[in-house]
Write an enzyme that holds these catalytic residues in place. Structure first.
Site, PDB file in Angstrom:
ATOM      1  N   ASP A   1       0.863  -1.168   0.064  1.00  0.00           N
ATOM      2  CA  ASP A   1       0.131  -0.208  -0.038  1.00  0.00           C
ATOM      3  C   ASP A   1       0.869   1.355   0.127  1.00  0.00           C
ATOM      4  O   ASP A   1       2.007   1.196   0.528  1.00  0.00           O
ATOM      5  CB  ASP A   1      -0.851  -0.087   1.232  1.00  0.00           C
ATOM      6  CG  ASP A   1      -2.001   1.274   1.088  1.00  0.00           C
ATOM      7  OD1 ASP A   1      -2.880   1.069   0.227  1.00  0.00           O
ATOM      8  OD2 ASP A   1      -1.951   1.934   1.930  1.00  0.00           O
TER       9      ASP A   1
ATOM     10  N   GLU B   1       0.728   5.640   0.405  1.00  0.00           N
ATOM     11  CA  GLU B   1       0.070   7.024   0.414  1.00  0.00           C
ATOM     12  C   GLU B   1       0.755   7.977  -0.175  1.00  0.00           C
ATOM     13  O   GLU B   1       1.967   7.821  -0.395  1.00  0.00           O
ATOM     14  CB  GLU B   1       0.242   7.481   1.968  1.00  0.00           C
ATOM     15  CG  GLU B   1      -0.657   6.433   3.000  1.00  0.00           C
ATOM     16  CD  GLU B   1      -1.951   6.214   2.765  1.00  0.00           C
ATOM     17  OE1 GLU B   1      -2.563   7.504   2.095  1.00  0.00           O
ATOM     18  OE2 GLU B   1      -2.586   5.477   3.066  1.00  0.00           O
TER      19      GLU B   1
ATOM     20  N   ASP C   1      -6.946  17.823   0.600  1.00  0.00           N
ATOM     21  CA  ASP C   1      -7.974  16.519   0.791  1.00  0.00           C
ATOM     22  C   ASP C   1      -6.800  15.355   0.931  1.00  0.00           C
ATOM     23  O   ASP C   1      -7.327  14.620   1.879  1.00  0.00           O
ATOM     24  CB  ASP C   1      -8.742  16.328  -0.518  1.00  0.00           C
ATOM     25  CG  ASP C   1      -9.616  17.531  -0.610  1.00  0.00           C
ATOM     26  OD1 ASP C   1      -9.826  18.157   0.101  1.00  0.00           O
ATOM     27  OD2 ASP C   1     -10.280  17.571  -1.857  1.00  0.00           O
TER      28      ASP C   1
ATOM     29  N   HIS D   1      -4.397  11.217   5.133  1.00  0.00           N
ATOM     30  CA  HIS D   1      -3.253  10.520   5.780  1.00  0.00           C
ATOM     31  C   HIS D   1      -2.612  11.044   6.909  1.00  0.00           C
ATOM     32  O   HIS D   1      -1.737  10.538   7.732  1.00  0.00           O
ATOM     33  CB  HIS D   1      -2.338   9.904   4.581  1.00  0.00           C
ATOM     34  CG  HIS D   1      -1.929  11.364   4.057  1.00  0.00           C
ATOM     35  ND1 HIS D   1      -1.187  12.367   4.397  1.00  0.00           N
ATOM     36  CD2 HIS D   1      -1.879  11.307   2.507  1.00  0.00           C
ATOM     37  CE1 HIS D   1      -0.769  13.215   3.494  1.00  0.00           C
ATOM     38  NE2 HIS D   1      -1.093  12.772   2.370  1.00  0.00           N
TER      39      HIS D   1
ATOM     40  N   HIS E   1      -5.628   6.869   7.283  1.00  0.00           N
ATOM     41  CA  HIS E   1      -4.762   6.012   6.294  1.00  0.00           C
ATOM     42  C   HIS E   1      -3.370   5.762   6.692  1.00  0.00           C
ATOM     43  O   HIS E   1      -2.677   7.005   6.944  1.00  0.00           O
ATOM     44  CB  HIS E   1      -5.155   6.305   5.036  1.00  0.00           C
ATOM     45  CG  HIS E   1      -6.573   6.310   4.487  1.00  0.00           C
ATOM     46  ND1 HIS E   1      -6.967   5.564   3.252  1.00  0.00           N
ATOM     47  CD2 HIS E   1      -7.716   6.328   5.203  1.00  0.00           C
ATOM     48  CE1 HIS E   1      -8.289   5.532   3.014  1.00  0.00           C
ATOM     49  NE2 HIS E   1      -8.776   5.873   4.193  1.00  0.00           N
TER      50      HIS E   1
ATOM     51  N   ASP F   1      -2.520  -0.259   6.508  1.00  0.00           N
ATOM     52  CA  ASP F   1      -3.646  -0.804   5.686  1.00  0.00           C
ATOM     53  C   ASP F   1      -3.034  -1.648   4.959  1.00  0.00           C
ATOM     54  O   ASP F   1      -4.067  -2.822   4.598  1.00  0.00           O
ATOM     55  CB  ASP F   1      -3.559   0.378   4.479  1.00  0.00           C
ATOM     56  CG  ASP F   1      -4.634   1.552   5.079  1.00  0.00           C
ATOM     57  OD1 ASP F   1      -4.987   1.445   6.141  1.00  0.00           O
ATOM     58  OD2 ASP F   1      -4.870   2.391   4.284  1.00  0.00           O
TER      59      ASP F   1
END
Length: 242
Positions: free
Chosen positions: A7, A9, A52, A57, A152, A157
């Site tokens: 994963d 970010e 956003d 995160h 997140h 994750d």
């Protein structure tokens, strides 16, 4: 089989417009067992996160200011991923960002370095068509504890995704396999100890008077409905047949 649950970010949603990776989380699984050999990296993206994205995160520019750039961690990341199957939720998003980073370094694309890529979002859509299949939705549906997921985070994750994947595919490891992939070493058949059933005396539960009367009435009603003796009559002793 070696799998890496992967994963990222990012600073935003558009890798083709300059958004960059800021965090990578990798969780290793070998033969459906987590090994604890994970990789977690923060990366200086050389640009700010969109507002956003920051709300998702929570990783600030100040925190990332002293972190290595992608070029500095590329070898470490590719070495860790080498030859594995990548398991990613919504794989095109993460793969697009990794490929954009590799392109800047003239290092090809991620599929040049890994065995394959599996997308758990596509798996979930096949299993649960028409339902929400985000990672949070799958955690709720498959009873994976995601209470720690306030923001997140790539490593968290990836860990949640590993749990979700095991539950999505839990029927695939029903056979007990030895280290060589054979079921109990008996040409693919599990050895089962024989049980002598003659040692057991099964109890016989007999109907009481009220139950017998109710049964007789039911058969009589069936006779009338069928216009003749019902099938159950043929199973009774001859002297009991009316």
């Amino acid at each position: 089989m070696r799998q890496i649950f992967f994963d990222t970010e990012t600073t935003g949603l558009e890798a083709d417009k300059g958004d960059r990776i800021i965090e990578v989380g990798c969780v290793e699984m070998v033969n459906r067992q987590l090994t604890g050999n994970n990789l977690h990296l923060y990366i200086n993206p050389e640009r700010s996160s969109h507002e956003d994205a920051l709300r998702v995160h929570g990783i600030t520019d100040e925190f990332l200011a002293d972190k290595p750039k992608f070029a500095q961690i590329a070898d470490q990341l590719l070495e860790f991923l080498s030859g594995a199957e990548l398991v990613i939720h919504n794989a095109p998003f993460d793969i697009g960002f990794v490929n954009a980073e590799l392109k800047r370094l003239n290092r090809g694309v991620i599929t040049d370095h890994v065995a394959s890529v599996r997308d758990t979002l596509l798996m979930a859509r096949d299993l649960f068509p028409g339902k929400a299949n985000s990672l949070d939705a799958l955690c709720r549906r498959l009873e994976v504890d995601n209470t720690k997921r306030v923001l997140h985070g790539a490593l968290l994750d990836a860990e949640l995704l590993a749990d979700v994947y095991i539950r999505l595919t839990r029927g695939q490891d029903a056979l007990l396999m030895d280290d060589h992939g054979d079921a109990s070493g008996q040409e693919g058949h599990a050895a089962v100890a024989a049980v002598d059933l003659s040692r057991f005396e099964l109890p016989v539960l007999r109907a009481n008077a009220a139950e017998t009367e109710a049964h007789t009435k039911l058969l009589t009603d069936l006779d009338k409905a069928a216009g003749g003796p019902c099938k159950w009559r043929s199973l009774e002793p001859a002297e009991n047949v009316a």
